[in-house]
Scaffold this motif. Structure first.
Motif, PDB file in Angstrom:
ATOM      1  N   SER A   8       0.823  -1.206   0.000  1.00 23.19           N
ATOM      2  CA  SER A   8       0.000   0.000   0.000  1.00 23.19           C
ATOM      3  C   SER A   8       0.861   1.261   0.000  1.00 23.19           C
ATOM      4  CB  SER A   8      -0.940  -0.017   1.208  1.00 23.19           C
ATOM      5  OG  SER A   8      -1.728   1.132   1.235  1.00 23.19           O
ATOM      6  N   GLN A   9       1.933   1.274   0.792  1.00 26.83           N
ATOM      7  CA  GLN A   9       2.850   2.416   0.844  1.00 26.83           C
ATOM      8  C   GLN A   9       3.514   2.644  -0.518  1.00 26.83           C
ATOM      9  OE1 GLN A   9       4.311   4.395   3.607  1.00 26.83           O
ATOM     10  NE2 GLN A   9       2.389   3.916   4.628  1.00 26.83           N
ATOM     11  N   LEU A  10       3.937   1.568  -1.161  1.00 30.29           N
ATOM     12  CA  LEU A  10       4.583   1.691  -2.469  1.00 30.29           C
ATOM     13  C   LEU A  10       3.598   2.171  -3.534  1.00 30.29           C
ATOM     14  CD1 LEU A  10       6.781  -1.516  -2.302  1.00 30.29           C
ATOM     15  CD2 LEU A  10       7.611   0.849  -2.346  1.00 30.29           C
ATOM     16  N   GLU A  11       2.367   1.677  -3.485  1.00 29.58           N
ATOM     17  CA  GLU A  11       1.345   2.149  -4.415  1.00 29.58           C
ATOM     18  C   GLU A  11       1.070   3.639  -4.210  1.00 29.58           C
ATOM     19  OE1 GLU A  11      -1.290  -1.927  -5.039  1.00 29.58           O
ATOM     20  OE2 GLU A  11      -1.745  -0.611  -3.357  1.00 29.58           O
ATOM     21  N   GLY A  12       1.048   4.074  -2.955  1.00 30.89           N
ATOM     22  CA  GLY A  12       0.854   5.488  -2.640  1.00 30.89           C
ATOM     23  C   GLY A  12       1.999   6.338  -3.150  1.00 30.89           C
ATOM     24  N   LEU A  13       3.214   5.834  -3.039  1.00 29.69           N
ATOM     25  CA  LEU A  13       4.384   6.547  -3.541  1.00 29.69           C
ATOM     26  C   LEU A  13       4.293   6.712  -5.060  1.00 29.69           C
ATOM     27  CD1 LEU A  13       7.169   7.824  -3.325  1.00 29.69           C
ATOM     28  CD2 LEU A  13       8.142   5.521  -3.283  1.00 29.69           C
ATOM     29  N   ALA A  14       3.921   5.655  -5.740  1.00 34.16           N
ATOM     30  CA  ALA A  14       3.763   5.737  -7.198  1.00 34.16           C
ATOM     31  C   ALA A  14       2.718   6.786  -7.555  1.00 34.16           C
ATOM     32  CB  ALA A  14       3.384   4.374  -7.775  1.00 34.16           C
ATOM     33  N   TYR A  15       1.614   6.789  -6.845  1.00 32.31           N
ATOM     34  CA  TYR A  15       0.549   7.769  -7.083  1.00 32.31           C
ATOM     35  C   TYR A  15       1.082   9.192  -6.879  1.00 32.31           C
ATOM     36  CZ  TYR A  15      -3.774  10.386  -6.495  1.00 32.31           C
ATOM     37  OH  TYR A  15      -4.777  11.320  -6.603  1.00 32.31           O
ATOM     38  N   THR A  16       1.844   9.394  -5.804  1.00 28.80           N
ATOM     39  CA  THR A  16       2.428  10.701  -5.506  1.00 28.80           C
ATOM     40  C   THR A  16       3.358  11.158  -6.624  1.00 28.80           C
ATOM     41  OG1 THR A  16       2.317  10.292  -3.128  1.00 28.80           O
ATOM     42  CG2 THR A  16       3.871  11.966  -3.846  1.00 28.80           C
ATOM     43  N   GLN A  20       1.153   5.673 -12.996  1.00 30.09           N
ATOM     44  CA  GLN A  20      -0.014   4.798 -12.985  1.00 30.09           C
ATOM     45  C   GLN A  20       0.427   3.362 -12.726  1.00 30.09           C
ATOM     46  OE1 GLN A  20      -1.991   4.522 -16.767  1.00 30.09           O
ATOM     47  NE2 GLN A  20      -3.728   3.426 -15.924  1.00 30.09           N
ATOM     48  N   ILE A  21      -0.364   2.632 -11.942  1.00 30.49           N
ATOM     49  CA  ILE A  21      -0.123   1.214 -11.711  1.00 30.49           C
ATOM     50  C   ILE A  21      -1.288   0.460 -12.326  1.00 30.49           C
ATOM     51  CG2 ILE A  21       0.144  -0.632 -10.022  1.00 30.49           C
ATOM     52  CD1 ILE A  21       1.228   1.464  -8.083  1.00 30.49           C
ATOM     53  N   ARG A  22      -0.947  -0.524 -13.153  1.00 30.28           N
ATOM     54  CA  ARG A  22      -1.983  -1.351 -13.763  1.00 30.28           C
ATOM     55  C   ARG A  22      -1.724  -2.806 -13.400  1.00 30.28           C
ATOM     56  NH1 ARG A  22      -1.880   0.907 -19.814  1.00 30.28           N
ATOM     57  NH2 ARG A  22      -2.143  -1.306 -20.219  1.00 30.28           N
ATOM     58  N   TYR A  23      -2.718  -3.444 -12.800  1.00 28.61           N
ATOM     59  CA  TYR A  23      -2.651  -4.870 -12.506  1.00 28.61           C
ATOM     60  C   TYR A  23      -3.345  -5.594 -13.648  1.00 28.61           C
ATOM     61  CZ  TYR A  23      -1.039  -3.805  -7.826  1.00 28.61           C
ATOM     62  OH  TYR A  23      -0.307  -3.362  -6.756  1.00 28.61           O
ATOM     63  N   GLU A  24      -2.578  -6.392 -14.385  1.00 27.74           N
ATOM     64  CA  GLU A  24      -3.107  -7.074 -15.549  1.00 27.74           C
ATOM     65  C   GLU A  24      -2.680  -8.536 -15.549  1.00 27.74           C
ATOM     66  OE1 GLU A  24      -2.130  -5.055 -19.156  1.00 27.74           O
ATOM     67  OE2 GLU A  24      -3.028  -3.169 -18.481  1.00 27.74           O
ATOM     68  N   ASP A  69      13.851   9.906  -8.709  1.00 32.72           N
ATOM     69  CA  ASP A  69      14.513  10.631  -7.628  1.00 32.72           C
ATOM     70  C   ASP A  69      13.636  10.568  -6.375  1.00 32.72           C
ATOM     71  OD1 ASP A  69      16.007  12.277  -6.006  1.00 32.72           O
ATOM     72  OD2 ASP A  69      15.471  14.111  -7.072  1.00 32.72           O
ATOM     73  N   LEU A  70      14.092   9.830  -5.385  1.00 32.41           N
ATOM     74  CA  LEU A  70      13.341   9.637  -4.143  1.00 32.41           C
ATOM     75  C   LEU A  70      14.060  10.263  -2.948  1.00 32.41           C
ATOM     76  CD1 LEU A  70      12.421   5.873  -4.694  1.00 32.41           C
ATOM     77  CD2 LEU A  70      11.046   7.879  -5.263  1.00 32.41           C
ATOM     78  N   ASN A  71      15.040  11.128  -3.206  1.00 27.70           N
ATOM     79  CA  ASN A  71      15.850  11.709  -2.125  1.00 27.70           C
ATOM     80  C   ASN A  71      15.016  12.494  -1.121  1.00 27.70           C
ATOM     81  OD1 ASN A  71      18.309  10.643  -2.930  1.00 27.70           O
ATOM     82  ND2 ASN A  71      18.644  12.313  -4.381  1.00 27.70           N
ATOM     83  N   ASN A  72      13.991  13.168  -1.555  1.00 24.38           N
ATOM     84  CA  ASN A  72      13.193  13.996  -0.641  1.00 24.38           C
ATOM     85  C   ASN A  72      11.906  13.319  -0.221  1.00 24.38           C
ATOM     86  OD1 ASN A  72      15.045  16.139  -0.751  1.00 24.38           O
ATOM     87  ND2 ASN A  72      14.204  16.779  -2.710  1.00 24.38           N
ATOM     88  N   ILE A  73      11.812  12.000  -0.396  1.00 18.91           N
ATOM     89  CA  ILE A  73      10.619  11.254  -0.054  1.00 18.91           C
ATOM     90  C   ILE A  73      10.898  10.404   1.171  1.00 18.91           C
ATOM     91  CG2 ILE A  73       8.963   9.541  -0.865  1.00 18.91           C
ATOM     92  CD1 ILE A  73       8.712  11.512  -2.945  1.00 18.91           C
ATOM     93  N   TYR A  74      10.013  10.500   2.152  1.00 18.42           N
ATOM     94  CA  TYR A  74      10.153   9.672   3.358  1.00 18.42           C
ATOM     95  C   TYR A  74       9.144   8.535   3.296  1.00 18.42           C
ATOM     96  CZ  TYR A  74       9.599   8.019   8.094  1.00 18.42           C
ATOM     97  OH  TYR A  74       9.503   7.211   9.189  1.00 18.42           O
TER      98      TYR A  74
END
Length: 76
Positions: A8-16, A20-24, A69-74
């Motif tokens: 869930s956290q990773l999906e939220g990060l992608a959204y941020t 887009q995440i597609r489950y196929e 770039d995830l340097n400023n993401i917690y």
């Protein structure tokens, strides 16, 4: 943190990040196992096999998101 919370956290990060995440359903005989990152019409998309295990989904998201770039993401 359990696997479902991590997913869930990773999906939220992608959204941020605007990804887009597609489950196929990915056919078993195709080369791609669990999915991955690609560009569709200029937009980043992570395609994940809907039949993948939760650990494979987490691995696919982690592998895909490390390209940004995830340097400023917690994250917890």
């Amino acid at each position: 943190m359990d696997d479902h919370a991590a997913l869930s956290q990773l999906e939220g990060l992608a959204y941020t990040l605007g990804i887009q995440i597609r489950y196929e359903k990915i056919m078993e005989d195709e080369l791609s196992r669990a999915g991955g990152l690609c560009r569709v019409k200029g937009e980043w998309v992570i395609i994940i096999n809907s039949r993948a295990t939760i650990n494979e989904k987490i691995h696919t998201l982690t592998k895909s998101l490390k390209n940004f770039d995830l340097n400023n993401i917690y994250m917890r």
